[in-house]
Design an enzyme around this catalytic site. Sequence first.
Site: not given
Length: 582
Positions: A435-436
């Site tokens: 995930f960012d």
Amino acid sequence: MDRGGGFKAMKVALRQTHLTWQKENEPGTKYSKESLDSEKRRESEKSGVRLSTQGSQELSIPKTNSRGQVARNQWSRTSGSPSSRPPSVDESRSRNTNHKHPSSSTTSRTSSASPSQHEESPPPPPLSVQPSPQVPTTPAPTPTVPSLNSLSFSAPDYETPRRSKMRENPEAWAESIVRDLREPRDSRSQPCDYPVTPPTEWRSYAQRRLLYGSNELDRDCLSELQPKQLPKGQTACGEQEQEEEETEEAYWASVKKLYEKIPSCARPRPPKPKHAITIAVSSRALFNMVEDRRIYEKEGLEKYMEYQLTNENVVLTPGPAFRFVKALQHVNARLRELYPDEQDLFDIVLMTNNHAQVGVRLINSVNHYGLLIDRFCLTGGKSPIGYLKAYLTNLYLSASSEKVQEAIKEGIASATMFDGARDMSYCDTQLRVAFDGDAVLFSDESEHIAKEHGLDKFFQHETMFENKPLAQGPLKGFLEDLGRLQKKFYAKDERLLCPIRTYLVTARSAASSGARVLKTLRRWGLEIDEALFLAGAPKGPILVKIRPHIFFDDQMFHIEGAQKFGTITAHVPYGVGQKYNT
């Protein structure tokens, strides 16, 4: 004739009567009328007296019926005590003739005797002085059955055609009866046209099982059965039934043991939607349908439908979301091993705007790859976004950015799938999700400051609000779902072997803005396995080392940089950064 002569004649008559009765009751002898008369003449000649059968008084003999048979030997249907044997044929013939014997001095006398002499002579003594011999009451032994040729029948009181024929010629009648009896017997002895099936030999269950093909485990198990001694009081039939039951139990035990070693081929039931983590995937994200899409855009819907029907049995190649879906199924399998009745599982739904005619090709492709996808949604050209909430969707993955943006506006976590530019090997035993941070797990408030006021203002803002948790982003719910499943494995002491691993790959700097991110995750009660702060460096080389099944980011230049290294990416069109994406 004097008195002595009368007594002598009476004595001869009684002797003849006794001899006649004795010969009649003697078994195995045959008498006719002529033989009886000759016997009488022989006896009378010896005594010098000739009997006269006319005009003399008759002796009393046993009572006979209409057929001339003695009543004591008659088979009576109404009598309570029938005779022990039926009258023989010779007896019936001899008794049909009325024998008249002299019973007193009334035998024939000379014609010279005058009436005065009759009056002077005294009356003879009564017969009771010398009674006739009594008939024995004990039953005679049963004689042998006479042949049919010697049978003779007496006419009854009434005559019928059959009885009259029987009386006239008994021998011919008997032969006709024998002929009638033999004819059907001879006809039955002829070979029948239909084959007669021989009786099947009885065989036990174990013997019948050996006639059919079976695995070696079954034969070994059956050969190990030893005959047991019969319990006291048990019959051989009971022993046979008990042996069959034991053989059958041993057979099914061997089959059960065999199937326990074989992996189950049964398709697991999908979880209930209200408990499951529903992942909706479009057909273009799951399979590679680039050529199909080109035909649709250039030649129209009809040509597209014709192409799909023509290639209905042609299996589609995997798309960008294919490996991600396979990894989700592996997590489900591990959960079912630890929790057989678990319902908190991933549920994959194929969501597409294709027509129903295309569904057959999609089903064939899904079954070909062994994907456990049971729920389909084919909208026939209509946008499927309206069905996402009805399907309780937690995450929607599609190859169409327009549909993804529409789903984001509806408050559903969505991302546009992009395949890697080159092939990359992926882990099959662990789901890896990267995930960012900003505009993906968190809101875009910090990114908004960085885009409009620069990095200095951004660092000052993050230091000032370090202890204030960030607002949630569109993918925060999906991270919570992953963390909930991870804790199920931790509860079974499977932390090091957990099939789920999460990554945070962000362009933030750890020193200036990293503390607020970690404190926010802690406040949410979420754990991240690995946190990578790159401080603005490219993410592609780091993602190559991670090899995630999917990487979520909101910036297109990060997506394109990861694609070049072969990473499968998912663009999340959310936040202020979409204004700068070209």
